[in-house]
Design an enzyme around this catalytic site. Structure first.
Site, PDB file in Angstrom:
ATOM      1  N   CYS A  35      36.014  39.992  40.649  1.00 29.43           N
ATOM      2  CA  CYS A  35      35.845  38.964  39.611  1.00 29.43           C
ATOM      3  C   CYS A  35      35.758  37.570  40.213  1.00 29.43           C
ATOM      4  O   CYS A  35      35.649  36.586  39.498  1.00 29.43           O
ATOM      5  CB  CYS A  35      36.996  39.024  38.606  1.00 29.43           C
ATOM      6  N   ASP A  37      38.116  35.771  41.870  1.00 28.03           N
ATOM      7  CA  ASP A  37      39.370  35.053  42.105  1.00 28.03           C
ATOM      8  C   ASP A  37      40.492  36.076  42.287  1.00 28.03           C
ATOM      9  O   ASP A  37      40.534  37.066  41.569  1.00 28.03           O
ATOM     10  CB  ASP A  37      39.773  34.220  40.869  1.00 28.03           C
ATOM     11  N   CYS A  62      38.008  29.301  44.383  1.00 30.16           N
ATOM     12  CA  CYS A  62      37.404  27.983  44.580  1.00 30.16           C
ATOM     13  C   CYS A  62      38.486  26.916  44.820  1.00 30.16           C
ATOM     14  O   CYS A  62      39.669  27.217  44.856  1.00 30.16           O
ATOM     15  CB  CYS A  62      36.595  27.626  43.339  1.00 30.16           C
ATOM     16  N   CYS A 106      41.602  28.951  36.413  1.00 26.48           N
ATOM     17  CA  CYS A 106      42.399  28.944  37.660  1.00 26.48           C
ATOM     18  C   CYS A 106      43.868  28.669  37.344  1.00 26.48           C
ATOM     19  O   CYS A 106      44.761  29.254  37.955  1.00 26.48           O
ATOM     20  CB  CYS A 106      41.874  27.890  38.628  1.00 26.48           C
TER      21      CYS A 106
END
Ligand code: FES
Length: 282
Positions: A35, A37, A62, A106
């Site tokens: 996915c 992350d 990221c 995130c």
């Protein structure tokens, strides 16, 4: 290029507490490389097993995933487990001075890893966060509970926002109708709560009992059940709410803190400010 704050850039360029604690008390692992992350969070408690004294992370993702994980390890250091359990994705994003909306997932990943690590400490169960409840978005494995939670906690109103916060709806798009239904349900709940607050009125005894039971079933029990615990309403005497803990909560050393910080706090928020919660005497 994303419009990142200085704090995000600082944590991305100089991430704090990178690594894995070898003899960790709690380990939480969420996300998947498929996915895009993934995050592993470990923490160590003090000798009394009450406060977090050390936290480390490893992440694949990221700049905002790295920054969110890094700031999370700083945020929870010194917290009790009950305080850490109340950390939301908004707390993480706010500590970074904000995140672009498309990157809010995130901060959600950070909160999920923390929850998984706390659950791992309390239950001793697998350090992988298992999917609980009905999966709405099969592309990203996001459950109804998770969508409802990010929608409620972040006051989301569109499917696009939900996608930004938890990725649901960001693949084939087949789940978008279901996401809309969840958003609508949470919106109605929010309106009803606002109406209740706007018109404070004295509850009858019957209304109070009903509202206490509803609040426990909706706000408190699912939270405790995630860690293998539970709570039962035993009696209500004037403003005293008598409860009994079940499962993991019944053996938990910090049950009194849970009773005040979770059960009593929620009942005061959703029912009446003057309520006092007590555990049933054996
Ligand atoms: S099922 Fe949710 S995007 Fe495909």
């Amino acid at each position: 290029m994303w419009d990142y704050t200085d704090k995000v850039l600082d944590h991305f360029r100089n991430p704090r507490n990178v690594g894995v604690i070898k003899d960790a008390d709690g380990t939480g692992q969420v996300g998947s490389l498929a996915c895009g992350d993934a995050l592993k969070l470990t923490f160590k408690l003090d000798a009394k097993k009450q406060r977090i004294v050390e936290a480390k992370f490893q992440t694949f993702g990221c700049a905002s995933a790295i920054a969110s994980s890094s700031v999370l390890t700083e945020l929870i250091k010194g917290m009790t487990l009950e305080e850490a359990a109340r950390v939301t994705n908004r707390d993480i994003a706010e500590r970074l001075g904000g995140l672009p909306e498309q990157k809010m997932h995130c901060s959600v990943m950070g909160r999920e890893a923390l929850e998984a690590a706390i659950a791992n400490f309390r239950s001793g169960k697998t350090d992988k966060k298992l999917l609980e409840g009905k999966v709405i978005c099969t592309c990203f494995g996001v459950t109804e509970e998770e969508i409802e939670r990010v929608t409620r906690e972040n006051t989301l109103t569109t499917v696009e926002q939900v996608t930004n916060y938890c990725k649901a709806g960001g693949g084939c798009g087949n789940c978008k109708k279901d996401i809309e239904i969840i958003i609508e349900r949470v919106r109605k709940e929010r309106e009803a709560a606002a109406l209740n607050q706007a018109k404070p009125k004295k509850l009858t005894t019957l209304q109070k009992i009903k509202l206490i039971q509803e609040t426990m079933d909706r706000e408190i029990r699912p939270m405790l059940q995630r860690d293998g615990g539970d709570v039962e309403l035993i009696d209500i005497v004037d403003n005293r709410v008598i409860i009994s803990f079940r499962g993991m909560c019944a053996q938990c050393q910090v049950a009194e803190v849970t009773m005040k910080d979770v059960v009593e706090a929620k009942l005061r928020e959703f029912v009446e400010a003057g309520l006092v919660v007590e555990e049933e005497k054996q």
